[in-house]
Write a protein that holds these residues in place. Structure first.
Motif, PDB file in Angstrom:
ATOM      1  N   PHE A 130      37.091  42.531  35.655  1.00 26.33           N
ATOM      2  CA  PHE A 130      36.755  42.114  34.285  1.00 26.33           C
ATOM      3  C   PHE A 130      37.589  42.861  33.248  1.00 26.33           C
ATOM      4  CE2 PHE A 130      32.354  39.930  34.173  1.00 26.33           C
ATOM      5  CZ  PHE A 130      32.621  39.238  35.341  1.00 26.33           C
ATOM      6  N   VAL A 131      38.717  42.299  32.900  1.00 26.89           N
ATOM      7  CA  VAL A 131      39.672  42.956  32.001  1.00 26.89           C
ATOM      8  C   VAL A 131      39.070  43.285  30.628  1.00 26.89           C
ATOM      9  CG1 VAL A 131      41.864  42.639  30.784  1.00 26.89           C
ATOM     10  CG2 VAL A 131      41.629  41.862  33.138  1.00 26.89           C
ATOM     11  N   GLY A 132      38.492  42.272  29.978  1.00 29.52           N
ATOM     12  CA  GLY A 132      37.988  42.463  28.615  1.00 29.52           C
ATOM     13  C   GLY A 132      36.883  43.504  28.537  1.00 29.52           C
ATOM     14  N   MET A 142      44.024  46.093  31.918  1.00 30.62           N
ATOM     15  CA  MET A 142      45.138  45.527  32.683  1.00 30.62           C
ATOM     16  C   MET A 142      45.612  46.479  33.783  1.00 30.62           C
ATOM     17  SD  MET A 142      46.069  42.511  32.558  1.00 30.62           S
ATOM     18  CE  MET A 142      45.469  41.960  30.964  1.00 30.62           C
ATOM     19  N   THR A 143      45.355  47.772  33.602  1.00 35.58           N
ATOM     20  CA  THR A 143      45.708  48.757  34.638  1.00 35.58           C
ATOM     21  C   THR A 143      44.948  48.435  35.926  1.00 35.58           C
ATOM     22  OG1 THR A 143      46.071  50.403  32.942  1.00 35.58           O
ATOM     23  CG2 THR A 143      45.730  51.256  35.158  1.00 35.58           C
ATOM     24  N   HIS A 171      46.087  38.535  27.012  1.00 33.66           N
ATOM     25  CA  HIS A 171      45.488  38.879  28.303  1.00 33.66           C
ATOM     26  C   HIS A 171      46.030  37.972  29.418  1.00 33.66           C
ATOM     27  CE1 HIS A 171      41.515  41.108  27.052  1.00 33.66           C
ATOM     28  NE2 HIS A 171      42.459  41.955  27.406  1.00 33.66           N
ATOM     29  N   ILE A 172      46.295  36.707  29.081  1.00 33.77           N
ATOM     30  CA  ILE A 172      46.763  35.759  30.114  1.00 33.77           C
ATOM     31  C   ILE A 172      48.163  36.166  30.582  1.00 33.77           C
ATOM     32  CG2 ILE A 172      47.305  33.349  30.634  1.00 33.77           C
ATOM     33  CD1 ILE A 172      45.238  32.503  28.576  1.00 33.77           C
ATOM     34  N   ILE A 173      49.041  36.405  29.622  1.00 35.19           N
ATOM     35  CA  ILE A 173      50.427  36.757  29.974  1.00 35.19           C
ATOM     36  C   ILE A 173      50.472  38.113  30.684  1.00 35.19           C
ATOM     37  CG2 ILE A 173      52.722  37.272  29.004  1.00 35.19           C
ATOM     38  CD1 ILE A 173      51.730  34.255  29.105  1.00 35.19           C
TER      39      ILE A 173
END
Ligand code: G3P
Length: 214
Positions: A130-132, A142-143, A171-173
């Protein structure tokens, strides 16, 4: 990297599917609850008529036995159903048992690389970091994607890394660059991703020039 839609809203799924970019859909209890009165089974089955790809349906049991029971039931709904279970030891038990039945799982609520490694070893088809929500704690989400992707690559693990809790187009890229196999995105973020002021200005100018031709 494949694009999934993170919603249980049929109109959003129908619209995004018409763009030709959707490889799958993820749902969760929160997203289901937003669709007032919608039945879980019929919603998942309707999604399956719109998108020809993996559709994650989340279990709500806390124990492995319960998740297994739910998962066996979900798997009857449609061949594309992926059973979503949380990153807990009970979740691992369910993944392990469901894999024996050749039922694919998506291990959700992943917040560290150990959870991802263990989920893969138990037989998970997809891991969902869960990035966000990691970003929300002040740590770079993102790490986590980068670490999991590297561990999986280095150890030739086939479990797919799905970047979840996507909040904005960057976040997508960044997920694609970090090595995610899939990003599951809210409809709003998919729309934002296709928006650029220079595209709009360019269209306006082309149309104005076309009209001035006569
Ligand atoms: O489907 C799981 C995940 O994408 C939820 O995102 O925005 O509730 O953290 P969010």
């Amino acid at each position: 990297m494949h694009i999934y839609l993170d919603t249980a809203n049929i109109d959003e799924i129908r619209e995004a599917a018409s763009w030709g970019i959707l490889s799958g859909v993820t749902t969760n209890p929160t997203l289901m609850a937003k669709e007032k009165g919608a039945d879980h089974k019929s919603t998942i089955q309707e999604i399956a008529t719109l998108v020809d790809g993996p559709i994650s349906a989340e279990t709500i049991s806390l124990d492995g036995e319960g998740m297994l029971r739910e998962g066996l039931d979900f798997a009857e709904w449609h061949p594309n159903v992926i059973v979503k279970v949380p990153s807990t030891t009970e979740g691992l038990k369910a993944v392990y048992q469901l894999a024996k039945h050749n039922i694919r799982t998506n291990v959700t609520l992943c917040f560290n690389a150990s959870q991802a490694l263990f989920a893969a070893r138990a037989g998970a088809f997809i891991i969902s970091p869960f990035v966000g929500r990691v970003d929300d704690t002040g740590i770079d989400g993102m790490t986590l994607i980068r670490e999991i992707a590297q561990v999986y690559r280095q150890h030739e693990i086939k479990t797919m890394v799905l970047s979840a809790s996507i909040r904005h187009p960057r976040h997508i890229i960044d997920s694609a660059l970090a090595g995610a196999d899939i990003a599951t995105c809210p409809f709003k973020v998919l729309n934002q991703s296709m928006k650029h002021p220079l595209t709009d200005i360019g269209i306006e100018k082309f149309l104005a020039d076309w009209k001035s031709r006569q």
